[in-house]
Design an enzyme around this catalytic site. Sequence first.
Site, short mmCIF file in Angstrom:
data_model
loop_
_atom_site.label_atom_id
_atom_site.label_comp_id
_atom_site.label_asym_id
_atom_site.label_seq_id
_atom_site.Cartn_x
_atom_site.Cartn_y
_atom_site.Cartn_z
CG ASP A 86 40.36 34.39 40.84
OD1 ASP A 86 40.49 33.32 40.20
OD2 ASP A 86 40.75 35.48 40.40
CB SER A 120 45.01 30.09 46.78
OG SER A 120 45.44 31.10 47.66
CG HIS A 168 44.18 33.50 42.08
ND1 HIS A 168 43.90 34.13 40.88
CD2 HIS A 168 44.35 34.49 42.99
CE1 HIS A 168 43.89 35.45 41.07
NE2 HIS A 168 44.16 35.68 42.34
CG ASN A 195 41.87 28.62 38.78
OD1 ASN A 195 42.60 28.39 37.83
ND2 ASN A 195 41.67 29.85 39.23
#
Length: 214
Positions: free
Chosen positions: A146, A137, A110, A108
Amino acid sequence: MSCRILVLISGSGTNLQAIIDACKSPDYPGQVVGVLSNKADAYGLERAANADIATTTLSHHDFATREAYDDALMAAIDKYQPDVVVLAGFMRILTPAFVQHYQGRLVNIHPSLLPKYQGLNTHQRAIDAGDDEHGVSVHFVTEELDGGPVILQAKVPVFENDTADELAARVHEQEHRIYPLVVKWLCQGRLKMVDEKAILDDTPLPMSGYASEE
């Protein structure tokens, strides 16, 4: 054999586009084989269609529970037989079963320097806190929102009188640089997650990711 990349989106798909563009390079080790969205009007679906990439839309509104949706989502993803699953603005909190199913190949991006500012409205929160730097990030996905191990970060300055939109634009520019690089490392087999730690070229990465000061 080229690494098979599946990208999940909910919106405009600018990071998807960055990965599609990176895949055009002859030496890039992967190809986007499918794009899946929970929103039928996501512009990223058009980006995929323009690149002749297969798409699937699966609305979460059609399912009674988060678990039921994620079960259907896994089935839809697995039809593409992906090696890597990339979250690129996919605005869903994922169930533990989903995360475990793709453990170690689910990443992912973020818009903050994690662990700072998990969740939403990160640019305004950085401004409100008086931070002089902000950033983005890329991290492995774990069951903590997260909270998975950081792979790579990029920093940008926060200027006096910045608006959240101005700061976001600066961050987006860096997102489009680092996300295709991390996906490349995954496709090359250089990047792994072991015991909830990010490992690059057999070396554990520091808490804030590759090439950080730690």
